[in-house]
Design a protein around this motif. Structure first.
Motif, PDB file in Angstrom:
ATOM      1  N   THR A 297       4.063 -13.883  -8.426  1.00 46.33           N
ATOM      2  CA  THR A 297       2.790 -14.073  -8.288  1.00 46.33           C
ATOM      3  C   THR A 297       2.770 -15.251  -7.235  1.00 46.33           C
ATOM      4  N   MET A 298       3.673 -16.307  -7.263  1.00 43.30           N
ATOM      5  CA  MET A 298       3.699 -17.439  -6.243  1.00 43.30           C
ATOM      6  C   MET A 298       3.930 -16.678  -4.926  1.00 43.30           C
ATOM      7  N   ASN A 299       4.763 -15.899  -4.793  1.00 43.44           N
ATOM      8  CA  ASN A 299       5.049 -14.903  -3.252  1.00 43.44           C
ATOM      9  C   ASN A 299       3.934 -14.441  -3.084  1.00 43.44           C
ATOM     10  N   ALA A 300       3.304 -13.661  -3.902  1.00 46.18           N
ATOM     11  CA  ALA A 300       2.159 -13.004  -3.743  1.00 46.18           C
ATOM     12  C   ALA A 300       1.029 -13.534  -2.957  1.00 46.18           C
ATOM     13  N   LEU A 301       0.785 -14.710  -3.533  1.00 43.42           N
ATOM     14  CA  LEU A 301      -0.092 -15.760  -2.978  1.00 43.42           C
ATOM     15  C   LEU A 301       0.347 -16.392  -1.824  1.00 43.42           C
ATOM     16  N   ALA A 302       1.376 -16.540  -1.699  1.00 45.48           N
ATOM     17  CA  ALA A 302       2.056 -17.159  -0.389  1.00 45.48           C
ATOM     18  C   ALA A 302       1.956 -16.138   0.919  1.00 45.48           C
ATOM     19  N   VAL A 303       2.327 -15.066   0.607  1.00 43.47           N
ATOM     20  CA  VAL A 303       2.090 -13.954   1.363  1.00 43.47           C
ATOM     21  C   VAL A 303       0.670 -13.669   1.893  1.00 43.47           C
ATOM     22  N   ALA A 304      -0.257 -13.603   0.908  1.00 40.88           N
ATOM     23  CA  ALA A 304      -1.797 -13.454   1.159  1.00 40.88           C
ATOM     24  C   ALA A 304      -2.283 -14.386   2.229  1.00 40.88           C
ATOM     25  N   ASP A 305      -1.784 -15.964   1.953  1.00 42.27           N
ATOM     26  CA  ASP A 305      -2.191 -16.860   2.608  1.00 42.27           C
ATOM     27  C   ASP A 305      -1.775 -16.897   3.977  1.00 42.27           C
ATOM     28  N   ALA A 306      -0.241 -16.490   4.302  1.00 40.45           N
ATOM     29  CA  ALA A 306       0.075 -16.165   5.682  1.00 40.45           C
ATOM     30  C   ALA A 306      -0.506 -15.211   6.321  1.00 40.45           C
ATOM     31  N   LEU A 307      -0.846 -13.987   5.683  1.00 37.14           N
ATOM     32  CA  LEU A 307      -1.554 -12.769   6.273  1.00 37.14           C
ATOM     33  C   LEU A 307      -3.135 -13.222   6.658  1.00 37.14           C
TER      34      LEU A 307
ATOM     35  N   ILE B 229       8.401 -16.231   6.934  1.00 37.42           N
ATOM     36  CA  ILE B 229       7.060 -15.251   6.273  1.00 37.42           C
ATOM     37  C   ILE B 229       6.061 -15.109   7.325  1.00 37.42           C
ATOM     38  N   THR B 230       5.786 -15.799   8.312  1.00 38.99           N
ATOM     39  CA  THR B 230       4.859 -15.776   9.305  1.00 38.99           C
ATOM     40  C   THR B 230       4.930 -14.683  10.245  1.00 38.99           C
ATOM     41  N   PRO B 231       6.389 -14.573  10.824  1.00 36.10           N
ATOM     42  CA  PRO B 231       6.681 -13.225  11.581  1.00 36.10           C
ATOM     43  C   PRO B 231       6.509 -11.914  10.905  1.00 36.10           C
ATOM     44  N   ILE B 232       6.883 -11.948   9.565  1.00 35.89           N
ATOM     45  CA  ILE B 232       6.832 -10.744   8.811  1.00 35.89           C
ATOM     46  C   ILE B 232       5.146 -10.424   8.790  1.00 35.89           C
ATOM     47  N   CYS B 233       4.454 -11.490   8.635  1.00 34.01           N
ATOM     48  CA  CYS B 233       2.893 -10.890   8.399  1.00 34.01           C
ATOM     49  C   CYS B 233       2.569 -10.615   9.584  1.00 34.01           C
ATOM     50  N   ARG B 234       2.853 -11.207  10.613  1.00 32.71           N
ATOM     51  CA  ARG B 234       2.482 -10.612  11.857  1.00 32.71           C
ATOM     52  C   ARG B 234       2.727  -9.312  12.345  1.00 32.71           C
ATOM     53  N   ALA B 235       4.113  -8.722  11.914  1.00 37.78           N
ATOM     54  CA  ALA B 235       4.391  -7.534  11.902  1.00 37.78           C
ATOM     55  C   ALA B 235       3.725  -6.653  11.129  1.00 37.78           C
ATOM     56  N   ILE B 236       3.208  -7.020   9.905  1.00 34.58           N
ATOM     57  CA  ILE B 236       2.302  -6.365   8.962  1.00 34.58           C
ATOM     58  C   ILE B 236       0.716  -6.219   9.670  1.00 34.58           C
ATOM     59  N   LYS B 237       0.449  -7.402  10.337  1.00 36.10           N
ATOM     60  CA  LYS B 237      -0.670  -7.225  10.903  1.00 36.10           C
ATOM     61  C   LYS B 237      -0.643  -6.068  12.241  1.00 36.10           C
ATOM     62  N   GLU B 238       0.450  -6.246  12.952  1.00 35.45           N
ATOM     63  CA  GLU B 238       0.693  -5.087  13.979  1.00 35.45           C
ATOM     64  C   GLU B 238       0.408  -3.680  13.379  1.00 35.45           C
ATOM     65  N   CYS B 239       0.860  -3.401  12.161  1.00 31.79           N
ATOM     66  CA  CYS B 239       0.849  -1.984  11.571  1.00 31.79           C
ATOM     67  C   CYS B 239      -0.616  -1.912  11.125  1.00 31.79           C
ATOM     68  N   HIS B 240      -1.296  -2.983  10.369  1.00 32.78           N
ATOM     69  CA  HIS B 240      -2.793  -2.990  10.120  1.00 32.78           C
ATOM     70  C   HIS B 240      -3.464  -2.395  11.345  1.00 32.78           C
ATOM     71  N   ASP B 241      -3.121  -3.255  12.257  1.00 31.49           N
ATOM     72  CA  ASP B 241      -4.179  -3.023  13.589  1.00 31.49           C
ATOM     73  C   ASP B 241      -4.054  -1.405  14.206  1.00 31.49           C
ATOM     74  N   LEU B 242      -2.818  -0.849  13.887  1.00 38.07           N
ATOM     75  CA  LEU B 242      -2.581   0.458  14.499  1.00 38.07           C
ATOM     76  C   LEU B 242      -3.436   1.653  13.217  1.00 38.07           C
ATOM     77  N   GLY B 243      -3.790   0.972  12.146  1.00 35.88           N
ATOM     78  CA  GLY B 243      -4.673   1.898  11.198  1.00 35.88           C
ATOM     79  C   GLY B 243      -3.863   2.328  10.193  1.00 35.88           C
ATOM     80  N   ALA B 244      -2.537   1.596   9.721  1.00 38.63           N
ATOM     81  CA  ALA B 244      -1.910   1.859   8.722  1.00 38.63           C
ATOM     82  C   ALA B 244      -2.744   1.237   7.389  1.00 38.63           C
ATOM     83  N   GLU B 245      -2.532   1.881   6.155  1.00 36.96           N
ATOM     84  CA  GLU B 245      -2.882   1.180   5.184  1.00 36.96           C
ATOM     85  C   GLU B 245      -1.926   0.787   4.347  1.00 36.96           C
ATOM     86  N   ILE B 246      -1.931  -0.712   4.071  1.00 32.30           N
ATOM     87  CA  ILE B 246      -0.625  -1.252   3.598  1.00 32.30           C
ATOM     88  C   ILE B 246      -0.703  -2.015   2.188  1.00 32.30           C
TER      89      ILE B 246
END
Length: 236
Positions: free
Chosen positions: A79-89, A30-47
């Motif tokens: 919902t459990m997954n959503a909370l876990a991904v939120a925490d990792a993000l 999950i953490t590498p996925i969230c790092r990739a999402i952060k990279e998109c976010h930092d580039l200006g994407a709305e996710i």
């Protein structure tokens, strides 16, 4: 490089979050996925993100259980997954909100379309749990629905396969991968990328969808940039 897609709906399967374990949550995945999402976010994407629940519960595994109740259990899994991904993000420095289609206000916001859009405009990642909130609808359909509601540019479907094939590439070595395919072809050929309700919603709302391999999380960044990966589903 500029982003090709400014606002995206990322669909994450529950099974992908389990990694090799095949059940539950693997934060080494999950953490590498969230790092990739952060990279998109930092580039200006709305996710915005829709998560499945298959790492905890699959309705088809419920046997003789009432379908509505089985689907409600699946919604709790998302919902459990959503909370876990939120925490990792949050751990990697991303501001995030979880919204659920079934009210559970002690743990998440209720899904409100205008509020979700406002979060995106303010640079927050929004994670949608509980699918559509209704039984008999898949989280793929939820992804198409939420993407249409928030006026996303594309649905990014992160899978465990590197695109769409004419048959299961895990079973048939001669399976042929498509670079692009229309929604009508998905429906007429029965291509296993999304269910017919999700496909019809993409077609009716002129929503393209890109299916790509999540085993390399950086593919999320490549997808948002518009690089040639996976298979694009064209809403003709």
């Amino acid at each position: 490089m500029e982003l090709k897609y400014k606002r995206v709906l990322l669909k994450l399967s529950g099974e992908a979050l389990a990694g090799e374990r095949k059940f539950g949550l693997d934060f080494e995945v999950i953490t590498p996925i969230c790092r990739a999402i952060k990279e998109c976010h930092d580039l200006g994407a709305e996710i915005a993100i829709v998560v499945g629940g298959g790492n905890f519960w699959l309705g088809r595994s419920s046997g003789a259980m009432d379908r509505t109740r089985a689907d409600h259990i699946g919604m709790l899994g998302t919902t459990m997954n959503a909370l876990a991904v939120a925490d990792a993000l949050e751990e990697v420095g991303v501001d995030v909100r979880v919204q659920t289609a079934i009210a559970m206000q002690q743990v998440a916001e209720p899904y409100i379309r205008n509020r979700a859009v406002r979060h995106l405009e303010k640079g927050r990642v929004v994670i949608f749990g509980c699918g559509t909130g209704n039984p008999f609808f898949s989280t793929d359909t939820a992804a198409s629905l939420r993407a249409a509601e928030i006026e996303a540019d594309i649905v990014l479907k992160a899978t465990m396969v590197d695109g769409i094939y004419d048959k299961d590439p895990h079973k048939y070595p001669d399976a042929v991968k498509y670079d692009s395919v229309t929604v009508s072809e998905v429906l007429s050929k029965g291509l296993a990328v999304m269910d017919s309700t999700a496909a019809a919603m993409c077609r009716d709302n002129k929503l393209p969808m890109l299916a790509f391999d999540l085993s390399e999380p950086k593919n999320i960044v490549a997808a948002v940039k518009g690089e040639q990966i996976g298979t694009i589903v064209i809403p003709e």
